[in-house]
Scaffold this active site. Sequence first.
Site, PDB file in Angstrom:
ATOM      1  N   TYR A   1     -10.548 -28.681-118.580  1.00 47.35           N
ATOM      2  CA  TYR A   1     -11.573 -29.250-118.486  1.00 47.35           C
ATOM      3  C   TYR A   1     -12.908 -28.872-118.020  1.00 47.35           C
ATOM      4  O   TYR A   1     -12.716 -28.422-116.489  1.00 47.35           O
ATOM      5  CB  TYR A   1     -11.649 -31.167-118.218  1.00 47.35           C
ATOM      6  CG  TYR A   1     -13.191 -31.793-118.670  1.00 47.35           C
ATOM      7  CD1 TYR A   1     -13.734 -31.897-119.722  1.00 47.35           C
ATOM      8  CD2 TYR A   1     -14.259 -32.436-117.898  1.00 47.35           C
ATOM      9  CE1 TYR A   1     -14.911 -32.271-120.308  1.00 47.35           C
ATOM     10  CE2 TYR A   1     -14.681 -33.048-118.104  1.00 47.35           C
ATOM     11  CZ  TYR A   1     -15.451 -32.496-119.382  1.00 47.35           C
ATOM     12  OH  TYR A   1     -16.706 -33.489-119.894  1.00 47.35           O
TER      13      TYR A   1
ATOM     14  N   ASP B   1     -13.290 -23.484-110.707  1.00 48.77           N
ATOM     15  CA  ASP B   1     -14.014 -24.352-110.783  1.00 48.77           C
ATOM     16  C   ASP B   1     -12.882 -26.458-109.883  1.00 48.77           C
ATOM     17  O   ASP B   1     -12.056 -26.018-110.139  1.00 48.77           O
ATOM     18  CB  ASP B   1     -13.445 -24.974-112.766  1.00 48.77           C
ATOM     19  CG  ASP B   1     -14.100 -27.193-112.924  1.00 48.77           C
ATOM     20  OD1 ASP B   1     -14.629 -27.567-111.261  1.00 48.77           O
ATOM     21  OD2 ASP B   1     -13.832 -27.416-114.002  1.00 48.77           O
TER      22      ASP B   1
ATOM     23  N   LYS C   1     -18.004 -34.441-107.179  1.00 47.74           N
ATOM     24  CA  LYS C   1     -16.365 -35.712-107.340  1.00 47.74           C
ATOM     25  C   LYS C   1     -16.734 -35.658-105.894  1.00 47.74           C
ATOM     26  O   LYS C   1     -17.665 -36.140-105.215  1.00 47.74           O
ATOM     27  CB  LYS C   1     -15.242 -35.109-107.966  1.00 47.74           C
ATOM     28  CG  LYS C   1     -15.113 -35.451-109.454  1.00 47.74           C
ATOM     29  CD  LYS C   1     -14.370 -35.305-110.426  1.00 47.74           C
ATOM     30  CE  LYS C   1     -14.035 -35.216-112.049  1.00 47.74           C
ATOM     31  NZ  LYS C   1     -14.484 -35.620-112.337  1.00 47.74           N
TER      32      LYS C   1
END
Length: 442
Positions: free
Chosen positions: A146, A243, A271
């Site tokens: 994702y 990523d 994050k």
Amino acid sequence: MAAKILSHARSQELYDQACQVLPGGVNSSLRNVVPHLVFKQTHGAILVDVDGNEYIDYQAAFGPPLLGHNHPEVNRRVAEALNGALLPGVGTIELEIEVARKIKQHVPSAGKVLLCNTGSEATYHAIRVSRAVTGRKKLIKFQGCYHGMHDYVLRNIISPPDKVGKLDPGSAGILPEVLEQTLVCTFNDLDDVERTLNAHRGDVAAIILEPIPHNIGCVLPKPGFLEGLRQLTTAHGAILIFDEVITGFRHHLGGYQAICGVTPDLTTMGKAIANGFPMAALAGKAEIMDRFKTRTGGDTFFAGTFNGNAIGCAATLATIEILEREPVHAHTFRLAERLRQGLREIHQRLGICATVAGFGSVFLTYFMEGPIENYTDLLRNDEARFVEYRRKLIDRGIFKMPVNLKRNHVSYAHTDAHVDQTLEACEAVLKEIFSARAGGRV
Ligand SMILES: Cc1ncc(COP(=O)(O)O)c(C=O)c1O
């Protein structure tokens, strides 16, 4: 530790109110889970709901609070920043320079850095600049990974079995023409990647991946896989994007690339970078980053009203400085390893077919036998049991996201006592589930 009979009466009342004004009562598609809880406080490793129930939190908001919720030093630095230049919206504030310097200092691929607010923005810009640099259209991602909510990447994530290897859009409303430009390969399968690059020779702008696909729990790259991707992208003139929105800062200050020794062309981060405050970053080779139109003469647009705001920058600086000076990784890795080992022993003791996976501060139990090398392997996981297990843990005050394949996170605020309590609850719940299924036999 017996199952508590938790009351969720106030949560239910507020959830019903939320549903009247928010579709589904939540502000993110992945937050609509049973039980519907409404929270009033987060501190350290603990979530507190509006009925006063406390939970040891392993969901960690999908990853940000690596130091623990509401870390006092991070919060203090944010409060101090409120007295300075919060968001002039023109030029630069000093905090932005300091954050970019820190990222460049620690992340091997970071020649230059740009700041934004979410991981989705970072991956969007990484892909756009890859297309600008290469003049090519196509993108390769991996089944199960994702990379955010935008159209370039929102396909083939947690796909139903009949959609693996086929088009599986992650949303209605995406232009099919956009999704067709995103090719999907199998993680840990270099031959598949090479075949795909050859079949689309000269058309692939970039390969994007989570170096450890944590959006499906924890699937480790096989030795040589990341190195192979580095070689293939170089040979085919494509950009390699790591990523590291989950792995960055959580596994190492320099991201997983600092551990595995493979340096991508571009890296996305978010994050854990700011311990719960909104911040994300894109970094990479200076010659690629200089294509952005933040620089006079650049041709690739990059903008955001809140980019580089003082709150996110102050939180990022405070977080990185704590990671530099305190044994955060040693502590979280040790506790997560205790959990992984403890769970394996419980499974063995109870004769349960399960695989405990993880890396660093991340861990989870799949209800299946290994080996696990890609998403297709994970189709063997017993989803019903996975979710039931986690719902029952919530009743005992342990919060792991009750959604198939979701990972758990240990923070710096977790303690050995939390680990003991968690293992005790896991064993009790597993006994309950498996003895019920086996008619009394575990
Ligand atoms: C690996 C990865 N990349 C990108 C994103 C998107 O980040 P955000 O939710 O901040 O837009 C996520 C979010 O879960 C992620 O896990």
